[in-house]
Design a protein around this motif. Structure first.
Motif, PDB file in Angstrom:
ATOM      1  N   MET A  84     -25.609 -35.577  -2.078  1.00  0.00           N
ATOM      2  CA  MET A  84     -25.537 -34.240  -2.634  1.00  0.00           C
ATOM      3  C   MET A  84     -26.744 -34.026  -3.537  1.00  0.00           C
ATOM      4  N   SER A  85     -27.645 -33.215  -3.121  1.00  0.00           N
ATOM      5  CA  SER A  85     -28.877 -33.039  -3.874  1.00  0.00           C
ATOM      6  C   SER A  85     -28.692 -32.121  -5.077  1.00  0.00           C
ATOM      7  N   SER A  86     -27.840 -31.141  -4.995  1.00  0.00           N
ATOM      8  CA  SER A  86     -27.633 -30.239  -6.128  1.00  0.00           C
ATOM      9  C   SER A  86     -26.243 -30.446  -6.713  1.00  0.00           C
ATOM     10  N   ALA A  87     -25.904 -31.692  -6.961  1.00  0.00           N
ATOM     11  CA  ALA A  87     -24.593 -32.012  -7.504  1.00  0.00           C
ATOM     12  C   ALA A  87     -24.444 -31.404  -8.892  1.00  0.00           C
ATOM     13  N   PRO A  88     -23.246 -30.936  -9.212  1.00  0.00           N
ATOM     14  CA  PRO A  88     -23.018 -30.347 -10.533  1.00  0.00           C
ATOM     15  C   PRO A  88     -23.185 -31.396 -11.643  1.00  0.00           C
ATOM     16  N   THR A  89     -23.448 -30.895 -12.837  1.00  0.00           N
ATOM     17  CA  THR A  89     -23.626 -31.766 -13.998  1.00  0.00           C
ATOM     18  C   THR A  89     -22.757 -31.300 -15.157  1.00  0.00           C
ATOM     19  N   ILE A  90     -22.568 -32.227 -16.075  1.00  0.00           N
ATOM     20  CA  ILE A  90     -21.885 -31.974 -17.343  1.00  0.00           C
ATOM     21  C   ILE A  90     -22.805 -32.503 -18.429  1.00  0.00           C
TER      22      ILE A  90
END
Length: 170
Positions: free
Chosen positions: A1-7
Motif C-alpha cells: 500500500m503506497s498511500s497507506a493512512p498515517t496517525i
C-alpha cells in the motif's frame, strides 16, 4: 500500500508519524482485518481527544472489548499502551457485540487524561462471512486461504474509508 493512512502522536520529544504499513509489518498478517479496523478507530478517536495537536502518546489509555492480536497490536504500536500497562481487556463492554459465538465487543474506550471517547464498530463493517468462518469447526487449508483473502479484503476496504464512518463515536 503506497498511500497507506498515517496517525501522528506526540512522542517524548517530537511528533511521531505512524503509517499503517509499519503497523502491519510489526503485526504480520494473522489478524489483518482487525488491525486495520483498530488503526482506523485510532484515526477517528485521537483527533477528538486532542483536536489542536497530536495526542501525547504516553498519556493515552485503552479499554478494549476485543482481546485479539490485531486489536492489541494496533493499540500497542501506535500508543504503547500494552508496554505501559495502560491497556485493559473488558469483554463485558455492551456495544458492538456482533459475534454470536464469542463473548467479545467490537468496541473500545480511549482516554487522554479526563477526556474519553467510546468507539463502537458499526454493523456491517465486518461481513457475515467473517463470523461464519470464526464459527466453523474443522477448517480445511482451502478454508484458511479463503479467510486470509477475506481478512485482506476487509483491511483494504476499511483503510479506504473515512475512519469515522466505521464507528459510532461518543
Amino acid at each position: 500500500m503506497s498511500s497507506a493512512p498515517t496517525i501522528t502522536v506526540a512522542g517524548e520529544e517530537e511528533p511521531i508519524s505512524i503509517g499503517f504499513d509499519a503497523v502491519a509489518a510489526y503485526h504480520g498478517q494473522a489478524a489483518l482485518a482487525m488491525l486495520a479496523i483498530t488503526f482506523q478507530g485510532l484515526r477517528a478517536t485521537l483527533p477528538i481527544l486532542s483536536p489542536d495537536r497530536p495526542a501525547q502518546r504516553t498519556a493515552l489509555s485503552v479499554i478494549s472489548g476485543h482481546p485479539g492480536p490485531g486489536v492489541r497490536d494496533a493499540f500497542e504500536f501506535v500508543t504503547r499502551v500494552v508496554t505501559r500497562d495502560a491497556y485493559v481487556i473488558d469483554r463485558s463492554l455492551p456495544l458492538a457485540r456482533f459475534n454470536p459465538t464469542a463473548d467479545i465487543s467490537y468496541s473500545f474506550v480511549i482516554s487522554l487524561g479526563d477526556r474519553k471517547v467510546r468507539a463502537a464498530l458499526n454493523p456491517g463493517v465486518l461481513p457475515p462471512q467473517f463470523f461464519e468462518f470464526l464459527a466453523m469447526k474443522d477448517k480445511t487449508a482451502d478454508d484458511l486461504a479463503d479467510f486470509s483473502r477475506l481478512r485482506s479484503a476487509i483491511a483494504k476496504h476499511a483503510l479506504a474509508q473515512d475512519p469515522a464512518s466505521l464507528f459510532s463515536l461518543d
